[in-house]
Write a protein that holds these residues in place. Sequence first.
Motif, short mmCIF file in Angstrom:
data_model
loop_
_atom_site.label_atom_id
_atom_site.label_comp_id
_atom_site.label_asym_id
_atom_site.label_seq_id
_atom_site.Cartn_x
_atom_site.Cartn_y
_atom_site.Cartn_z
N ASN A 102 5.53 12.72 8.36
CA ASN A 102 4.48 13.32 7.11
C ASN A 102 5.46 14.17 6.27
O ASN A 102 5.93 15.13 6.69
CB ASN A 102 3.41 13.91 7.80
CG ASN A 102 2.42 12.74 8.52
OD1 ASN A 102 2.43 11.46 8.21
ND2 ASN A 102 1.71 13.65 9.49
N ARG B 286 -3.58 3.83 -5.33
CA ARG B 286 -2.81 4.46 -4.34
C ARG B 286 -2.15 5.88 -4.91
O ARG B 286 -2.25 6.90 -4.17
CB ARG B 286 -1.44 3.41 -3.83
CG ARG B 286 -0.98 4.04 -2.53
CD ARG B 286 0.07 3.22 -2.27
NE ARG B 286 1.04 3.09 -3.24
CZ ARG B 286 1.94 2.02 -3.35
NH1 ARG B 286 2.07 1.10 -2.59
NH2 ARG B 286 2.71 2.11 -4.28
N ASP B 287 -1.76 5.80 -6.22
CA ASP B 287 -1.06 7.01 -6.61
C ASP B 287 -1.99 8.10 -6.89
O ASP B 287 -1.97 9.34 -6.62
CB ASP B 287 -0.45 6.91 -8.01
CG ASP B 287 0.87 6.21 -7.78
OD1 ASP B 287 1.23 6.01 -6.92
OD2 ASP B 287 1.22 5.61 -9.08
N VAL C 190 -2.86 9.54 -3.23
CA VAL C 190 -1.92 10.42 -2.87
C VAL C 190 -2.13 12.04 -3.64
O VAL C 190 -2.24 12.97 -3.13
CB VAL C 190 -0.59 9.91 -3.26
CG1 VAL C 190 0.39 11.13 -3.10
CG2 VAL C 190 -0.07 8.86 -2.29
N HIS C 191 -2.56 11.93 -4.92
CA HIS C 191 -2.88 13.04 -5.62
C HIS C 191 -3.97 13.94 -5.42
O HIS C 191 -3.93 15.21 -5.03
CB HIS C 191 -2.83 12.60 -6.92
CG HIS C 191 -3.19 14.17 -8.20
ND1 HIS C 191 -2.14 14.72 -8.29
CD2 HIS C 191 -4.32 14.41 -8.71
CE1 HIS C 191 -2.76 15.87 -9.00
NE2 HIS C 191 -4.23 15.48 -9.16
N ARG D 117 -3.14 15.50 -1.77
CA ARG D 117 -2.00 16.68 -2.14
C ARG D 117 -3.08 17.70 -2.39
O ARG D 117 -2.58 18.90 -2.67
CB ARG D 117 -0.98 16.44 -2.96
CG ARG D 117 0.15 15.63 -2.56
CD ARG D 117 1.24 15.32 -3.38
NE ARG D 117 2.27 14.72 -2.73
CZ ARG D 117 3.22 15.51 -1.99
NH1 ARG D 117 2.91 16.75 -1.68
NH2 ARG D 117 4.24 14.66 -1.59
N VAL E 278 0.28 12.52 3.65
CA VAL E 278 1.32 11.77 2.53
C VAL E 278 2.38 11.56 3.24
O VAL E 278 2.91 12.66 3.73
CB VAL E 278 1.48 12.64 1.24
CG1 VAL E 278 2.25 11.98 0.19
CG2 VAL E 278 0.06 13.27 0.74
N VAL F 42 6.41 9.21 2.83
CA VAL F 42 7.19 8.60 2.26
C VAL F 42 8.02 7.57 2.64
O VAL F 42 8.66 7.65 3.75
CB VAL F 42 8.19 9.70 1.07
CG1 VAL F 42 9.11 8.94 0.26
CG2 VAL F 42 7.46 10.86 0.57
N GLU G 262 5.37 7.46 -2.17
CA GLU G 262 4.59 7.98 -1.52
C GLU G 262 3.36 7.16 -1.09
O GLU G 262 2.75 6.33 -1.88
CB GLU G 262 4.05 9.26 -2.24
CG GLU G 262 5.23 10.43 -2.43
CD GLU G 262 4.60 11.52 -3.08
OE1 GLU G 262 5.13 12.52 -2.75
OE2 GLU G 262 3.75 11.49 -4.28
N TYR G 263 2.92 7.47 0.15
CA TYR G 263 1.50 6.71 0.49
C TYR G 263 0.82 7.57 1.33
O TYR G 263 1.44 8.40 2.07
CB TYR G 263 1.94 5.32 0.94
CG TYR G 263 2.87 5.28 2.40
CD1 TYR G 263 2.07 5.16 3.48
CD2 TYR G 263 4.41 5.57 2.51
CE1 TYR G 263 2.84 5.36 4.65
CE2 TYR G 263 4.69 5.65 3.56
CZ TYR G 263 4.21 5.52 4.87
OH TYR G 263 4.94 5.65 5.78
N LEU G 264 -0.31 6.95 1.64
CA LEU G 264 -1.44 7.79 2.63
C LEU G 264 -1.16 6.84 3.99
O LEU G 264 -1.01 6.00 4.19
CB LEU G 264 -2.71 7.72 2.32
CG LEU G 264 -2.94 8.60 1.13
CD1 LEU G 264 -4.51 8.52 0.63
CD2 LEU G 264 -2.51 9.89 0.84
#
Length: 100
Positions: free
Chosen positions: A18, A54-55, A58-59, A62, A71, A73, A78-80
Motif C-alpha cells: 500500500n 479509477r483515477d 484513487v483521488h 487520497r 492506494v 501502485v 495507481e489503483y485501489l
Amino acid sequence: MGQETQGENNGPLPKAINEFTPEPEADALSITGLVKASGKITGYQLSDGRKVTRDEGVHLARENKIRGVAVAVKKGTEYLRSLPDDSEDNNLGSLPTVSQ
C-alpha cells in the motif's frame, strides 16, 4: 528492517504494497460495485450511487473520502485495493460489476 515483509501469518501480500492508506472521514463513502471494460476495472460505484473513474476513485481515497481501501501502485499505475479484514464480502473482487 522498517518494512514489513510477507510471513507465515501476514497473509498473501506484504502490508508495504500500500502506497497510501486513508483515514476515512466520518461521512466517507464505500465502494459498492465495479465498473469494468474488457474485464479490467475502469471505475467504481460508490455507496451514494455515483460512478467514478479509477483515477477519480484513487483521488477520493487520497482525500479520505472512501473507506475500506488503500492506494497501491503496480507498474506505475495507481489503483485501489481492499484493506484486509475478517470479511471476504467487502473485498473489491467480490463486488458486483455494474454498467457504465
